[in-house]
Design a protein around this motif. Structure first.
Motif, short mmCIF file in Angstrom:
data_model
loop_
_atom_site.label_atom_id
_atom_site.label_comp_id
_atom_site.label_asym_id
_atom_site.label_seq_id
_atom_site.Cartn_x
_atom_site.Cartn_y
_atom_site.Cartn_z
N LEU A 125 -10.12 7.26 -10.19
CA LEU A 125 -9.58 8.04 -9.07
C LEU A 125 -10.43 7.92 -7.80
O LEU A 125 -9.89 7.87 -6.68
CB LEU A 125 -9.44 9.52 -9.48
N ASP A 126 -11.77 7.83 -7.98
CA ASP A 126 -12.65 7.68 -6.82
C ASP A 126 -12.36 6.37 -6.07
O ASP A 126 -12.32 6.33 -4.84
CB ASP A 126 -14.12 7.71 -7.25
N GLU A 127 -12.18 5.31 -6.86
CA GLU A 127 -11.88 4.00 -6.24
C GLU A 127 -10.53 4.03 -5.53
O GLU A 127 -10.37 3.48 -4.44
CB GLU A 127 -11.89 2.90 -7.33
N ILE A 128 -9.56 4.69 -6.17
CA ILE A 128 -8.22 4.81 -5.55
C ILE A 128 -8.33 5.55 -4.22
O ILE A 128 -7.79 5.12 -3.20
CB ILE A 128 -7.24 5.54 -6.50
N GLN B 12 -10.92 5.84 -2.33
CA GLN B 12 -11.64 5.01 -1.37
C GLN B 12 -10.71 3.98 -0.71
O GLN B 12 -10.71 3.80 0.51
CB GLN B 12 -12.82 4.29 -2.08
N HIS B 13 -9.88 3.33 -1.55
CA HIS B 13 -8.91 2.35 -1.02
C HIS B 13 -7.92 3.02 -0.07
O HIS B 13 -7.57 2.47 0.97
CB HIS B 13 -8.15 1.68 -2.17
N LEU B 14 -7.47 4.22 -0.47
CA LEU B 14 -6.50 4.94 0.37
C LEU B 14 -7.13 5.31 1.72
O LEU B 14 -6.49 5.18 2.76
CB LEU B 14 -6.00 6.20 -0.35
N ALA B 15 -8.39 5.77 1.68
CA ALA B 15 -9.08 6.13 2.93
C ALA B 15 -9.22 4.91 3.83
O ALA B 15 -9.02 4.99 5.05
CB ALA B 15 -10.45 6.72 2.61
N ASN B 16 -9.51 3.75 3.23
CA ASN B 16 -9.63 2.51 4.01
C ASN B 16 -8.29 2.16 4.67
O ASN B 16 -8.25 1.74 5.83
CB ASN B 16 -10.06 1.34 3.12
N LEU B 17 -7.18 2.34 3.92
CA LEU B 17 -5.86 2.03 4.47
C LEU B 17 -5.47 3.01 5.58
O LEU B 17 -4.90 2.61 6.59
CB LEU B 17 -4.80 2.07 3.35
N VAL B 18 -5.80 4.30 5.38
CA VAL B 18 -5.48 5.31 6.40
C VAL B 18 -6.19 4.95 7.71
O VAL B 18 -5.64 5.11 8.80
CB VAL B 18 -5.89 6.73 5.92
N ASN B 19 -7.40 4.39 7.60
CA ASN B 19 -8.18 4.04 8.79
C ASN B 19 -8.05 2.56 9.17
O ASN B 19 -8.87 2.04 9.94
CB ASN B 19 -9.66 4.38 8.57
N SER B 20 -7.05 1.88 8.60
CA SER B 20 -6.94 0.43 8.82
C SER B 20 -6.48 0.08 10.24
O SER B 20 -6.67 -1.04 10.69
CB SER B 20 -5.95 -0.17 7.81
N GLY B 21 -5.83 1.03 10.91
CA GLY B 21 -5.32 0.73 12.26
C GLY B 21 -3.88 0.27 12.23
O GLY B 21 -3.21 0.22 13.26
N ASP B 22 -3.37 -0.09 11.03
CA ASP B 22 -1.96 -0.48 10.90
C ASP B 22 -1.16 0.79 10.60
O ASP B 22 -1.38 1.43 9.56
CB ASP B 22 -1.79 -1.50 9.76
N GLN B 23 -0.24 1.14 11.49
CA GLN B 23 0.47 2.41 11.37
C GLN B 23 1.28 2.52 10.10
O GLN B 23 1.28 3.57 9.44
CB GLN B 23 1.38 2.60 12.60
N GLN B 24 1.98 1.44 9.74
CA GLN B 24 2.84 1.48 8.55
C GLN B 24 2.03 1.68 7.28
O GLN B 24 2.36 2.50 6.42
CB GLN B 24 3.67 0.20 8.45
N PHE B 25 0.92 0.92 7.16
CA PHE B 25 0.07 1.05 5.96
C PHE B 25 -0.63 2.40 5.96
O PHE B 25 -0.80 3.02 4.90
CB PHE B 25 -0.95 -0.09 5.90
#
Lengths: 134, 85
Positions: free
Chosen positions: B3-6, B8-21
């Motif tokens: 769950l921690d890794e999940i 972390q990945h989600l936080a990276n996507l939220v901050n990715s700069g791509d609105q859709q992702f």
């Protein structure tokens, strides 16, 4: 011959993409009406998610409409993108209907998220299909 | 993947700069939250998360169609211009 040179250049440069674009399906008011109804119904259904009986009826009604829309899309030539999108939308709606057809209680949150997802997808499809060439 | 890794990945996507992702990742975070608080069952969460994948497919298909519509407009414009030569 001189008139055909620019067109010939476009086709040579981008190949199949240009041919696909040139032959793409034009605006279809029946298709546009169907996706608009789906969007409208999904939007209105969210407000009724607290009522399990009404939500079940809404899920069945929407599954029928999306099924008809998907079937309509299937036989239109040069329409691959819409066929794929309507297939995904049909899967989303059938998943909702299947849940209501089962014996397990359907949560209000699930109902809202499903109808909300269907509404946002239908909105996107409506927006793009509305811009088809006239 | 735990769950921690999940997360972390989600936080990276939220901050990715791509609105859709970012929107999709934010939605997945909400579903995890609702699963924890018991607002949804595990099978309902599974179905809703599969919808995220279906919505991404729809976005991809509609982007493709949108490009074709633009190209169609350009081709017809060029044909009109060429016919005037």
């Amino acid at each position: 011959m001189k008139k055909l040179i620019p067109l010939f250049m476009i086709v040579c440069l981008s190949g199949c993409a240009a041919v696909d674009a040139y032959l793409m399906t034009h605006f279809d008011p029946v298709e546009y009406r169907m996706i608009t109804e789906i969007k409208y119904d999904a939007h209105n259904s969210i407000a009724e998610c607290d009522d399990a009986v009404a939500s079940k009826a809404n899920a069945y009604s929407l599954a029928y409409k999306v099924g008809v829309y998907h079937t309509y899309e299937l036989d239109i030539p040069h329409n691959e993108d819409s066929i794929k999108a309507s297939t995904a939308l049909d899967e989303m709606t059938q998943g909702l209907k299947t849940r209501y057809a089962g014996t397990e209680k359907v949560s209000t949150m699930f109902c809202k998220l499903k109808f909300g997802g269907i509404e946002s997808s239908a909105t996107l499809i409506q927006h793009v299909q509305g811009k088809r060439p006239r | 993947m735990n769950l921690d890794e999940i997360n972390q990945h989600l936080a990276n996507l939220v901050n990715s700069g791509d609105q859709q992702f970012a929107n999709a990742a934010s939605f997945v975070q909400q579903v995890i939250q609702q699963l924890h608080t018991g607002q949804m069952s595990g099978s309902e969460a599974q179905e809703v998360l599969q919808d995220v994948q279906r919505q991404m497919e729809i976005i991809q298909d509609m982007n493709q169609m949108s490009y074709k519509e633009t190209l169609n407009t350009v081709i017809n414009g060029v044909i009109t211009l060429a016919s005037a030569l």
